[in-house]
Design an enzyme around this catalytic site. Structure first.
Site, PDB file in Angstrom:
ATOM      1  N   LYS A 151       0.834  -1.196   0.000  1.00  0.00           N
ATOM      2  CA  LYS A 151       0.000   0.000   0.000  1.00  0.00           C
ATOM      3  C   LYS A 151       0.882   1.264   0.000  1.00  0.00           C
ATOM      4  O   LYS A 151       2.099   1.175  -0.065  1.00  0.00           O
ATOM      5  CB  LYS A 151      -0.947  -0.038   1.205  1.00  0.00           C
TER       6      LYS A 151
HETATM    7  C1  LIG Z   1      -4.996  -4.726   0.890  1.00  0.00           C
HETATM    8  C2  LIG Z   1      -6.465  -4.792   1.015  1.00  0.00           C
HETATM    9  C3  LIG Z   1      -7.104  -5.384   2.113  1.00  0.00           C
HETATM   10  C4  LIG Z   1      -6.355  -6.149   3.174  1.00  0.00           C
HETATM   11  O1  LIG Z   1      -5.399  -5.409   3.825  1.00  0.00           O
HETATM   12  P1  LIG Z   1      -4.426  -6.145   4.903  1.00  0.00           P
HETATM   13  O2  LIG Z   1      -3.853  -4.991   5.649  1.00  0.00           O
HETATM   14  O3  LIG Z   1      -3.418  -6.893   4.113  1.00  0.00           O
HETATM   15  O4  LIG Z   1      -5.264  -7.017   5.738  1.00  0.00           O
HETATM   16  C5  LIG Z   1      -8.480  -5.331   2.196  1.00  0.00           C
HETATM   17  N1  LIG Z   1      -9.212  -4.734   1.245  1.00  0.00           N
HETATM   18  C6  LIG Z   1      -8.647  -4.174   0.160  1.00  0.00           C
HETATM   19  C7  LIG Z   1      -9.517  -3.510  -0.860  1.00  0.00           C
HETATM   20  C8  LIG Z   1      -7.263  -4.190  -0.004  1.00  0.00           C
HETATM   21  O5  LIG Z   1      -6.706  -3.649  -1.077  1.00  0.00           O
END
Ligand SMILES: *Cc1c(COP(=O)(O)O)cnc(C)c1O
Length: 388
Positions: free
Chosen positions: A184
């Site tokens: 992210k």
């Molecule tokens: C990355 C992501 C998640 C999960 O995030 P984590 O921190 O890895 O649990 C959930 N929803 C969306 C849309 C994502 O892109």
């Protein structure tokens, strides 16, 4: 051969090691120390959120949101199928039923024109996912939610530091969730946050996050001992993660500007291919301010997409596709969905390629990606943008 260009490379801003060292020297590594607090306050102030609780992941923040919404068997939750599995799992594990709604072909966000048709007397919540850091149509979603008495829980995993009508994603629903996973914009390896925009939910959220105890109230001196008061789990991050994250959050503007530079660079290098209808580029609607989480191109058909990914990979470029739609996965089939149920989602997911995008990507690297795309698309057929 030219050096490889990875799909993603986590960007360190420089202060991470100092902050982590401060934690290691402090004698306390567990949750809710000074760095966890600083991160939460920074996010609350910057984004106008009543309460931010840091969590070990966005997945766990979504689980907390589902628990806080008191969802259970017979309840239906509207969400896109074009999303990560955690969006659906969080509600499924409470016994609620994910109901998948098709997306708009431009932003790949839930299509609000189809949302109302999906509402039944059992519908309890809407979970907009802000794909790529571009806000969903929150005015329309808010109106629908109000008219039907539904809770809005934003999956803003990709939407940290992005805005809709000037308001932060994650601050618009009753609840919102962020991710700080490695892939992210702002990262601490694994991490997340629950955004609480409904003050009445704060106390219960703190209890759920702290193993069902009133430990937070105890630490604030509000009760004289802490004890088991409700169902809960362990949804707290280590202070080491929070220290790393704080360094990143302090550099939020710099990180966003760097990503914007790459995003705009791609747009400039590829826009003529869109004009010639060889591919479709991302759209940012008027009311949205993006955080430039990702850049994708949509090709004319699946075979062009596969050829494009293969060619880029052979040139050492880490281009990837994105979600296999949840409704067409084995679990989606078990929930009663069949291929063909969500035509736009299926069509787009077969034609989408995500390009490498990271903060310190050079202009040279971007040019190599653009050249690689041109080598495949200059000779391909038109995308037929209007033929869907
Ligand atoms: C990355 C992501 C998640 C999960 O995030 P984590 O921190 O890895 O649990 C959930 N929803 C969306 C849309 C994502 O892109």
């Amino acid at each position: 051969m030219a050096s490889k260009i990875p799909f993603n490379r986590p960007f360190m801003v420089g202060t991470e090691l100092d902050y982590v060292a401060e934690v290691l020297n402090s004698g306390s590594l567990s949750a809710d120390g000074p760095f966890t607090q600083r991160c939460a306050e920074l996010l609350e102030q910057r984004f106008g959120i009543a309460k931010v609780l840091l969590t070990p992941s966005c997945t766990s923040a979504l689980e907390m949101a589902a628990m806080l919404s008191d969802l259970g068997p017979n309840d239906e939750v509207l969400m896109p199928s074009f999303t990560f599995v955690s969006t659906a799992n969080a509600f499924l594990r409470c016994g609620a039923r994910p109901v998948f709604v098709d997306v708009r072909p431009d932003t790949l966000n839930m299509d609000v024109d189809r949302l109302e048709d999906a509402i039944t007397p059992r519908t309890r919540a809407i979970v907009p996912v802000h794909y790529g850091g571009v806000g969903c149509d929150m005015d329309a979603i808010g109106d629908l939610a109000k008219r039907h008495g539904l809770t809005v829980i934003e999956d803003a995993a990709q939407g940290v530091n992005a805005f809709y009508r000037g308001q932060a994603l994650g601050s618009l629903g009753q609840l919102g969730t962020f991710s700080f996973h490695d892939t992210k914009n702002f990262v601490c390896g694994e991490g997340g946050a629950l955004c609480i925009n409904t003050p009445e939910l704060i106390e219960r959220a703190e209890i759920i996050r702290n193993k069902g105890t009133n430990r937070n109230a105890f630490l604030r001196g509000e009760v004289d001992k802490y004890t088991w008061v409700d169902v809960g789990s362990s949804y707290v991050p280590s202070e080491v993660s929070s220290a790393l994250l704080y360094a990143q959050l302090q550099a939020m503007d710099d990180i966003t500007q760097r990503r914007e530079h790459v995003y705009l660079g791609y747009r400039q290098r590829l826009h003529d291919l869109q004009e010639r209808e060889k591919l479709q580029l991302p759209t940012i609607p008027e009311l949205c301010q993006s955080n430039y989480h990702l850049f994708f191109v949509i090709t004319a058909d699946e075979s062009t997409r596969d050829r494009l990914i293969a060619h880029l990979r052979a040139s050492g470029i880490g281009a990837v596709f994105h979600y296999v739609p949840l409704h067409s996965s084995p679990m989606g089939h078990r929930l009663g969905y069949a291929d063909g149920d969500l035509p736009v989602t299926e069509n787009i997911s077969r034609r989408l390629v995500r390009l490498p995008l990271f903060c310190d990507m050079t202009d040279d690297e971007q040019q190599r990606v653009a050249d690689g795309i041109r080598q495949v698309l200059d000779v391909s057929t038109a995308v037929g943008l209007t033929s869907d």
